[in-house]
Design an enzyme around this catalytic site. Structure first.
Site, PDB file in Angstrom:
ATOM      1  CB  SER A  34      -0.814  -0.130   1.251  1.00 39.99           C
ATOM      2  OG  SER A  34      -1.577   1.269   1.260  1.00 39.99           O
ATOM      3  CE1 TYR A  43      -4.303  -1.877   5.557  1.00 37.99           C
ATOM      4  CE2 TYR A  43      -3.556   0.183   4.975  1.00 37.99           C
ATOM      5  CZ  TYR A  43      -3.927  -0.988   4.669  1.00 37.99           C
ATOM      6  OH  TYR A  43      -4.107  -1.103   3.061  1.00 37.99           O
ATOM      7  CE  LYS A  73      -2.156  -3.902   3.142  1.00 39.35           C
ATOM      8  NZ  LYS A  73      -2.300  -5.051   2.207  1.00 39.35           N
TER       9      LYS A  73
END
Length: 254
Positions: free
Chosen positions: A143, A156, A160
């Protein structure tokens, strides 16, 4: 026909980026195995669409947070389709939450799905590629969040970044076997993972679109092409790389 005669395995493939990539892979000549969790209708619909193109497909349920799911998925897909040529690690979650009161269970679940799940899935796929010989390609969906922060993504963004780092290290570990490992870094893509966040009435979606040089948020199909490129022989000398697919958002963050 970038993947003519190839077998492609994709996690999190009942919707969003995973499904779009599965359908695109079949359109380019591949047989496809789809992992999914909690959306049998979406997975079955994807299988029907792929089979309508004359390609083989199967959908296998499983929680990538459980290490045994990786082995089961790869073994079942190999038995049904014969081999694993391409593995796409796509499954991921992002339950938006503030940092200071982040529940431990939210952090742990995000780590187990996004990072631990990627490790176990990539490891299982790589072992099958080594056993069968002939090399292969692994593409992980990282990401833009691996490069920039997010106030409600403190659990999060590290996962990533970890997925990207996993591909870099795996590229070194697996290069001797002819296995290439790369990642794509999507910007903001309209999927189930963020539809609630982008649907707020505070103008967040419009503000984000205004920061993207191409003038729109991404769609799942926008990722399928870059993933297939990295999976194909067109990228036969590309490994350990990361490809931003963000409409220019990252270079406009100033």
């Amino acid at each position: 026909m970038l993947l003519q005669g190839k077998t492609v395995l994709i996690t999190g493939a009942s919707a969003g980026i995973g499904r779009a990539t599965a359908v695109a892979a079949a359109r380019h000549g591949a047989d496809v195995a789809l992992n999914y969790l909690g959306d049998p209708a979406g997975a079955e619909s994807a299988v029907r669409e792929i089979e309508a193109m004359g390609r083989r497909a199967l959908a296998l349920p499983g929680d990538v947070a459980e290490p045994a799911t990786a082995t089961a998925f790869v073994e079942a897909a190999t038995e049904a389709l014969g081999r694993v040529d391409v593995f796409v690690n796509n499954a991921g979650i992002c339950p938006f939450h503030a940092f200071l009161d982040m529940p431990t269970e939210v952090l742990e679940r995000t780590l187990r799905v996004n990072l631990h799940g990627a490790f176990h899935m990539v490891q299982a796929a790589a072992n099958q590629m080594v056993r069968q010989g002939g090399g292969g390609a692994i593409v992980a969906v990282s990401s833009i969040s691996a490069l920039v922060g997010g106030e409600f993504q403190t659990h999060y963004t590290p996962t990533k970044a970890g997925v990207h780092s996993l591909m870099q290290s795996a590229a070194i570990a697996l290069g001797r076997h002819g296995i290439r490992c790369n990642s794509v870094m999507p910007g903001t893509i309209l999927t189930d993972i963020n539809k609630e966040d982008l649907g707020r009435e505070d103008g967040k979606r419009a503000a984000m679109e205004a920061r993207i040089p191409l003038g729109r948020l991404g769609e799942p199909e926008d990722l399928a092409g870059p993933i297939l490129f990295l999976a194909s022989d067109l990228a036969r000398y590309v490994t350990g790389a990361a490809l931003l697919v963000d409409g220019g958002m990252f270079v406009n963050l100033q």
